[in-house]
Design a protein around this motif. Structure first.
Motif, PDB file in Angstrom:
ATOM      1  N   GLU A   1       0.833  -1.196   0.000  1.00 41.14           N
ATOM      2  CA  GLU A   1       0.000   0.000   0.000  1.00 41.14           C
ATOM      3  C   GLU A   1       0.873   1.254   0.000  1.00 41.14           C
ATOM      4  N   LYS A   2       0.694   2.085  -1.013  1.00 39.99           N
ATOM      5  CA  LYS A   2       1.494   3.293  -1.163  1.00 39.99           C
ATOM      6  C   LYS A   2       0.986   4.389  -0.220  1.00 39.99           C
ATOM      7  N   VAL A   3       1.916   5.083   0.423  1.00 38.03           N
ATOM      8  CA  VAL A   3       1.570   6.156   1.344  1.00 38.03           C
ATOM      9  C   VAL A   3       2.489   7.356   1.095  1.00 38.03           C
ATOM     10  N   ILE A   4       1.903   8.530   1.030  1.00 39.50           N
ATOM     11  CA  ILE A   4       2.674   9.775   0.944  1.00 39.50           C
ATOM     12  C   ILE A   4       2.435  10.549   2.238  1.00 39.50           C
ATOM     13  N   LEU A   5       3.498  10.815   2.985  1.00 38.50           N
ATOM     14  CA  LEU A   5       3.387  11.553   4.232  1.00 38.50           C
ATOM     15  C   LEU A   5       3.662  13.038   3.985  1.00 38.50           C
ATOM     16  N   LYS A   6       2.681  13.869   4.267  1.00 39.72           N
ATOM     17  CA  LYS A   6       2.834  15.315   4.129  1.00 39.72           C
ATOM     18  C   LYS A   6       3.373  15.873   5.448  1.00 39.72           C
ATOM     19  N   VAL A   7       4.576  16.438   5.386  1.00 41.61           N
ATOM     20  CA  VAL A   7       5.305  16.841   6.592  1.00 41.61           C
ATOM     21  C   VAL A   7       5.495  18.359   6.609  1.00 41.61           C
ATOM     22  N   GLY A   8       5.212  18.975   7.759  1.00 42.64           N
ATOM     23  CA  GLY A   8       5.477  20.394   7.955  1.00 42.64           C
ATOM     24  C   GLY A   8       6.668  20.568   8.890  1.00 42.64           C
ATOM     25  N   LEU A   9       7.773  21.104   8.380  1.00 47.76           N
ATOM     26  CA  LEU A   9       9.016  21.245   9.155  1.00 47.76           C
ATOM     27  C   LEU A   9       9.308  22.711   9.424  1.00 47.76           C
ATOM     28  N   TRP A  10       9.513  23.029  10.706  1.00 50.70           N
ATOM     29  CA  TRP A  10      10.019  24.354  11.041  1.00 50.70           C
ATOM     30  C   TRP A  10      11.534  24.315  10.906  1.00 50.70           C
ATOM     31  N   GLU A  11      12.050  24.961   9.868  1.00 50.19           N
ATOM     32  CA  GLU A  11      13.489  24.929   9.587  1.00 50.19           C
ATOM     33  C   GLU A  11      14.172  26.046  10.370  1.00 50.19           C
ATOM     34  N   SER A  12      14.569  25.724  11.576  1.00 47.41           N
ATOM     35  CA  SER A  12      15.209  26.691  12.472  1.00 47.41           C
ATOM     36  C   SER A  12      16.710  26.682  12.225  1.00 47.41           C
ATOM     37  N   GLY A  13      17.459  27.114  13.247  1.00 45.32           N
ATOM     38  CA  GLY A  13      18.910  27.104  13.129  1.00 45.32           C
ATOM     39  C   GLY A  13      19.478  25.708  12.992  1.00 45.32           C
ATOM     40  N   SER A  14      18.671  24.702  13.279  1.00 47.41           N
ATOM     41  CA  SER A  14      19.133  23.313  13.158  1.00 47.41           C
ATOM     42  C   SER A  14      19.246  22.859  11.712  1.00 47.41           C
ATOM     43  N   GLY A  15      18.692  23.623  10.772  1.00 46.30           N
ATOM     44  CA  GLY A  15      18.769  23.234   9.368  1.00 46.30           C
ATOM     45  C   GLY A  15      17.872  22.046   9.065  1.00 46.30           C
ATOM     46  N   ARG A  16      18.102  21.405   7.893  1.00 44.33           N
ATOM     47  CA  ARG A  16      17.252  20.288   7.492  1.00 44.33           C
ATOM     48  C   ARG A  16      18.035  19.074   7.016  1.00 44.33           C
ATOM     49  N   ALA A  17      19.364  19.100   7.145  1.00 46.75           N
ATOM     50  CA  ALA A  17      20.159  17.944   6.690  1.00 46.75           C
ATOM     51  C   ALA A  17      19.734  16.668   7.397  1.00 46.75           C
ATOM     52  N   TRP A  18      19.406  16.786   8.695  1.00 46.47           N
ATOM     53  CA  TRP A  18      19.036  15.611   9.479  1.00 46.47           C
ATOM     54  C   TRP A  18      17.750  14.968   8.976  1.00 46.47           C
TER      55      TRP A  18
ATOM     56  N   TYR B   1      11.544   1.358   3.636  1.00 49.49           N
ATOM     57  CA  TYR B   1      10.122   1.182   3.329  1.00 49.49           C
ATOM     58  C   TYR B   1       9.808   1.891   2.015  1.00 49.49           C
ATOM     59  N   PRO B   2      10.108   1.288   0.884  1.00 51.97           N
ATOM     60  CA  PRO B   2       9.981   1.967  -0.406  1.00 51.97           C
ATOM     61  C   PRO B   2       8.557   2.307  -0.821  1.00 51.97           C
ATOM     62  N   ASN B   3       7.568   1.779  -0.135  1.00 53.15           N
ATOM     63  CA  ASN B   3       6.185   2.142  -0.467  1.00 53.15           C
ATOM     64  C   ASN B   3       5.779   3.482   0.168  1.00 53.15           C
ATOM     65  N   VAL B   4       6.679   4.057   0.994  1.00 54.29           N
ATOM     66  CA  VAL B   4       6.392   5.334   1.655  1.00 54.29           C
ATOM     67  C   VAL B   4       7.247   6.432   1.033  1.00 54.29           C
ATOM     68  N   THR B   5       6.627   7.543   0.705  1.00 54.98           N
ATOM     69  CA  THR B   5       7.346   8.722   0.212  1.00 54.98           C
ATOM     70  C   THR B   5       6.897   9.935   1.024  1.00 54.98           C
ATOM     71  N   PHE B   6       7.570  11.060   0.806  1.00 56.38           N
ATOM     72  CA  PHE B   6       7.316  12.254   1.606  1.00 56.38           C
ATOM     73  C   PHE B   6       7.022  13.461   0.731  1.00 56.38           C
ATOM     74  N   ASP B   7       6.137  14.305   1.227  1.00 52.92           N
ATOM     75  CA  ASP B   7       5.867  15.618   0.639  1.00 52.92           C
ATOM     76  C   ASP B   7       6.208  16.630   1.725  1.00 52.92           C
ATOM     77  N   LEU B   8       7.423  17.183   1.676  1.00 52.61           N
ATOM     78  CA  LEU B   8       7.957  18.009   2.755  1.00 52.61           C
ATOM     79  C   LEU B   8       7.797  19.491   2.462  1.00 52.61           C
TER      80      LEU B   8
END
Length: 495
Positions: free
Chosen positions: A67-84, A96-103
């Motif tokens: 079952e394919k799932v797309i997770l819509k994620v809201g990230l507060w990009e503070s001084g920590s950045g987003r590399a992590w 889990y290749p059936n999961v993708t992200f919409d960031l």
């Protein structure tokens, strides 16, 4: 005889046909695919009826691989950045290749998040998001309105790193308690932080300034020496004036309570909103010392116009000696850090006892995710799996190395190689703790205040900070006004 012969032939032919039909269903080619069948019997089904069912493939967590799932994620990009989080998503998709992200990643997440919530369109809403809001108590109000999914079930889940440890077993009590909003786990914090006064050790060495004042008099003497050398002693962002109180001066009330021998009672009253909160003798003294510093000219004259990066840049450019901020500053300012600049750290000693306890503000960092409740069950399950994956050591290490955050796992320090990778600001706090009798303390409360009166109290206190820090306004009358508002909020919001 002819009739008998015909009858015999007829019987033989029927027998042959029956044999052929019986053998055709049992003889399959050697390369025929194997199928799994389950037998179900009902009152109307034939006794030997079978239903062919192909069992879906599942992961070790029991969720479907198909079952394919797309997770819509809201990230507060503070001084920590987003590399992590880029690394976390990459590793999660690989597993889990059936999961993708919409960031959606932005330093002003609240300007996107709050309109989405107000619109009431569950389909358009983030599946999981950092609870970054412009108003205090917003997450608690969403929990009470039934809009946030509970993550209580994650605490006893085993971490996906194969260690056999549960999530609850590798986090501190502060982390656990701070995850609760309105009686349920609304978010799971992933990192911690420390805050105080950060400075350039090289400049202090050049000027001969004291990097480790042990007493209040030594600290005031340091500020006078810095000022006499033509440099601003302490800067902070007036645009976000809470940096000065939340990260530096608010902790002084606990130092004073410790020195007075009333610490345990004071902290219990603080956590439970029992008795005075803003007009305790300890808190009034903390504000009064900040007021004296303001009258002595220890803060920038034009501080009201400074944002956080501008105030931190003043330290980089040696226009100011120390800045009120958190240990993420090293990562936040890494592109502007000049050669030879080495971060140092100190907190403020409040008595003249050189063996006093010096408190350092520590708390749960902003890296945590809430899950929107009105989402498909499968989406929410995968959102929880992703949150749990953030406690893998690879991601915790990225949060330390790339984001400049204190890892959330208590067992992170068991590997000296991981500790060595901490950024200079975290190392500076550790070094300070080896030279002083340090205790770490958070501002965690046992319940939240969400009434309008609390919002008013916070507003007038925030507006007071720069006026006090520039020596223009005695804080006591405003503290008394804010106390009345907070007590009204406590009366309404106490469970």
């Amino acid at each position: 005889m002819k009739k008998l012969t015909v009858l015999v032939l007829f019987v033989v032919m029927c027998f042959s046909l029956l044999m052929a039909c019986g053998s055709s269903g049992s003889e399959k080619p050697a390369n025929s695919p194997t199928t799994t069948t389950t037998t179900t019997t009902t009152e109307t089904a034939a006794p030997n009826a079978t239903e062919e069912v192909i069992e879906p493939e599942v992961y070790e967590n029991g969720l479907s691989k198909e079952e394919k799932v797309i997770l819509k994620v809201g990230l507060w990009e503070s001084g920590s950045g987003r590399a992590w989080i880029d690394l976390a998503m990459e590793q999660f998709i690989a597993k889990y290749p059936n999961v993708t992200f919409d960031l959606t990643s932005t330093p002003t997440l609240e300007t996107i998040l709050e309109p989405k919530i107000a619109a009431g369109n569950d389909d358009d809403m983030f599946d999981l998001f950092m609870p970054r809001f412009s108003a205090n108590g917003a997450l608690d109000r969403l929990v009470e309105a039934g809009k946030i999914e509970s993550q209580d079930d994650l605490w006893e889940r085993e971490l996906p790193d194969g260690s056999g440890k549960t999530l609850r077993s590798v986090i501190s009590d502060d982390f656990y308690n701070n995850a609760t909003s309105a009686g349920m786990t609304a978010r799971v914090p992933v990192v911690g932080f420390n805050s105080g006064l950060f400075f350039d050790q090289q400049l202090f060495d050049e000027k001969g300034w004291n990097k480790n004042p042990n007493t209040w008099d030594e600290f005031v003497s340091l500020l006078e020496q810095i000022k006499s050398d033509g440099i601003i002693p302490i800067t902070f962002p007036g645009v976000y004036a809470g940096y000065l109180t939340d990260y530096v001066f608010q902790v002084l009330q606990f130092d004073l309570a410790k020195a007075n021998g009333t610490f345990d009672t004071y902290v219990a009253n603080f956590r439970n909103y029992d008795g005075p909160q803003i007009t305790t003798e300890e808190n009034k003294e903390a504000w009064n010392r900040m007021y004296q510093f303001g009258k002595n000219g220890y803060f920038p004259a034009g501080v009201a116009a400074l944002n956080h990066t501008q105030s931190q840049m003043q330290v980089m450019q040696h226009k100011a000696a120390m800045v009120a901020t958190g240990d993420w500053v090293g990562n936040e300012m890494k592109e502007s850090t000049p050669a030879g600049f080495t971060w140092g750290f100190m907190s403020i000693p409040v008595t003249n006892d050189s063996n006093q306890t010096v408190f350092v503000n520590a708390g749960t960092g902003d890296v945590s995710f809430a899950i929107w409740k009105n989402k498909p069950e499968l989406t929410k399950q995968w959102a929880k799996e992703f949150i749990l994956s953030l406690y893998n050591f690879e991601i915790q290490e990225s949060l330390a190395v790339d984001a400049g955050s204190y890892p959330g796992r208590l067992d992170y320090s068991e590997d000296p190689a991981r500790v060595e990778k901490l950024q200079p600001t975290q190392k500076a706090v550790m070094e300070y703790s080896t030279k002083h009798n340090v205790e770490y303390i958070s501002y965690q409360r046992n319940f939240a205040l969400t009434s309008p009166e609390e919002g008013q109290a916070v507003k007038i206190l925030n507006e007071l900070i720069t006026a006090v820090a520039t020596g223009k306004k005695d804080p006591l009358p405003v503290l008394e006004e804010a106390e009345k508002l907070r007590q009204a909020a406590i009366a309404k919001d106490r469970p």
